[in-house]
Design a protein around this motif. Structure first.
Motif, PDB file in Angstrom:
ATOM      1  N   ASN A 172      42.129 -14.056  12.116  1.00  0.00           N
ATOM      2  CA  ASN A 172      41.535 -15.392  12.262  1.00  0.00           C
ATOM      3  C   ASN A 172      41.785 -16.255  11.031  1.00  0.00           C
TER       4      ASN A 172
ATOM      5  N   ASP B 113      40.275  -8.676  13.168  1.00  0.00           N
ATOM      6  CA  ASP B 113      40.004 -10.052  13.614  1.00  0.00           C
ATOM      7  C   ASP B 113      39.737 -10.984  12.446  1.00  0.00           C
TER       8      ASP B 113
ATOM      9  N   LEU C  60      45.610 -17.214  10.981  1.00  0.00           N
ATOM     10  CA  LEU C  60      45.907 -18.177  12.040  1.00  0.00           C
ATOM     11  C   LEU C  60      45.246 -19.527  11.756  1.00  0.00           C
TER      12      LEU C  60
ATOM     13  N   THR D 143      37.317 -19.600  21.029  1.00  0.00           N
ATOM     14  CA  THR D 143      38.416 -20.382  20.469  1.00  0.00           C
ATOM     15  C   THR D 143      39.752 -19.885  21.006  1.00  0.00           C
ATOM     16  N   GLY D 144      39.925 -18.562  21.037  1.00  0.00           N
ATOM     17  CA  GLY D 144      41.149 -17.995  21.612  1.00  0.00           C
ATOM     18  C   GLY D 144      41.283 -18.327  23.080  1.00  0.00           C
TER      19      GLY D 144
ATOM     20  N   GLY E  26      34.820 -16.944  17.989  1.00  0.00           N
ATOM     21  CA  GLY E  26      36.250 -16.690  17.832  1.00  0.00           C
ATOM     22  C   GLY E  26      36.920 -16.411  19.164  1.00  0.00           C
TER      23      GLY E  26
ATOM     24  N   VAL F 175      44.372 -14.243  19.063  1.00  0.00           N
ATOM     25  CA  VAL F 175      42.965 -14.356  18.669  1.00  0.00           C
ATOM     26  C   VAL F 175      42.094 -13.491  19.574  1.00  0.00           C
TER      27      VAL F 175
ATOM     28  N   SER G 117      41.168 -24.814  13.758  1.00  0.00           N
ATOM     29  CA  SER G 117      41.505 -24.039  12.569  1.00  0.00           C
ATOM     30  C   SER G 117      40.281 -23.854  11.676  1.00  0.00           C
TER      31      SER G 117
ATOM     32  N   THR H 186      39.890 -10.287  18.433  1.00  0.00           N
ATOM     33  CA  THR H 186      38.462 -10.253  18.730  1.00  0.00           C
ATOM     34  C   THR H 186      38.098  -8.983  19.486  1.00  0.00           C
TER      35      THR H 186
ATOM     36  N   LEU I 204      38.118 -21.195  13.311  1.00  0.00           N
ATOM     37  CA  LEU I 204      38.674 -19.856  13.085  1.00  0.00           C
ATOM     38  C   LEU I 204      38.471 -19.400  11.645  1.00  0.00           C
TER      39      LEU I 204
END
Length: 151
Positions: free
Chosen positions: A84, A80, A87, A21-22, A18, A69, A123, A73, A126
């Motif tokens: 997550n 989170d 989002l 990804t952010g 995660g 994100v 997506s 996290t 997440l």
């Protein structure tokens, strides 16, 4: 009872995924801001960042989403998880809308097919991270395990 596992053994790995990804969203957004500097906010031109179509507006939104994100996290404590998941649903809706308006004047974020694919993958990542990152007490974990074994 929720159907998401509590205290999953691979939770730290999912949390790291995660965070990555952010971080990707922030890097994409910053590079997009640099690439679209001097253009209009919702310009529809050939501006690219990491091979994806973007403009200043979408780059700014990407930075904000990535920071959200990363903040979720860093905070953890199931914030989170909720962040997550929401989002992920938002990015899915945006990518599907971008796909629907790809070849029209309504493509305000200057999406390309690559942008839609990457947003959909992000997506889904997440959403996966949100589903397996839930933290709870030992009693909640035991209740989940018992319910899972009954099914």
């Amino acid at each position: 009872m929720a159907h998401t596992p509590v205290n999953h053994p691979a939770r730290p790995i999912y949390r790291a995924i995660g965070g990555l990804t952010g971080l990707y969203l922030v890097v994409f957004g910053v590079l997009g801001i640099i690439a679209s500097a001097g253009n209009e906010v919702l310009a529809q031109d050939d501006t690219r960042s990491i091979g994806q179509g973007t403009n200043l507006g979408f780059s700014l939104i990407s930075v904000l989403l990535g920071l959200a994100v990363l903040a979720g996290t860093a905070i953890g404590r199931n914030i989170d998880v909720v962040l997550n998941q929401w989002l992920a649903y938002l990015l899915m809706a945006v990518s599907l809308a971008g796909l629907a308006f790809l070849q029209t004047e309504a493509n305000i974020f200057n999406f390309s097919v690559a942008t839609v694919i990457v947003l959909m993958v992000l997506s889904l990542v997440l959403l996966m991270v949100g589903m397996y990152g839930k933290v709870g007490t030992d009693e909640e974990r035991e209740a989940f395990e018992k319910a899972r074994l009954v099914l």
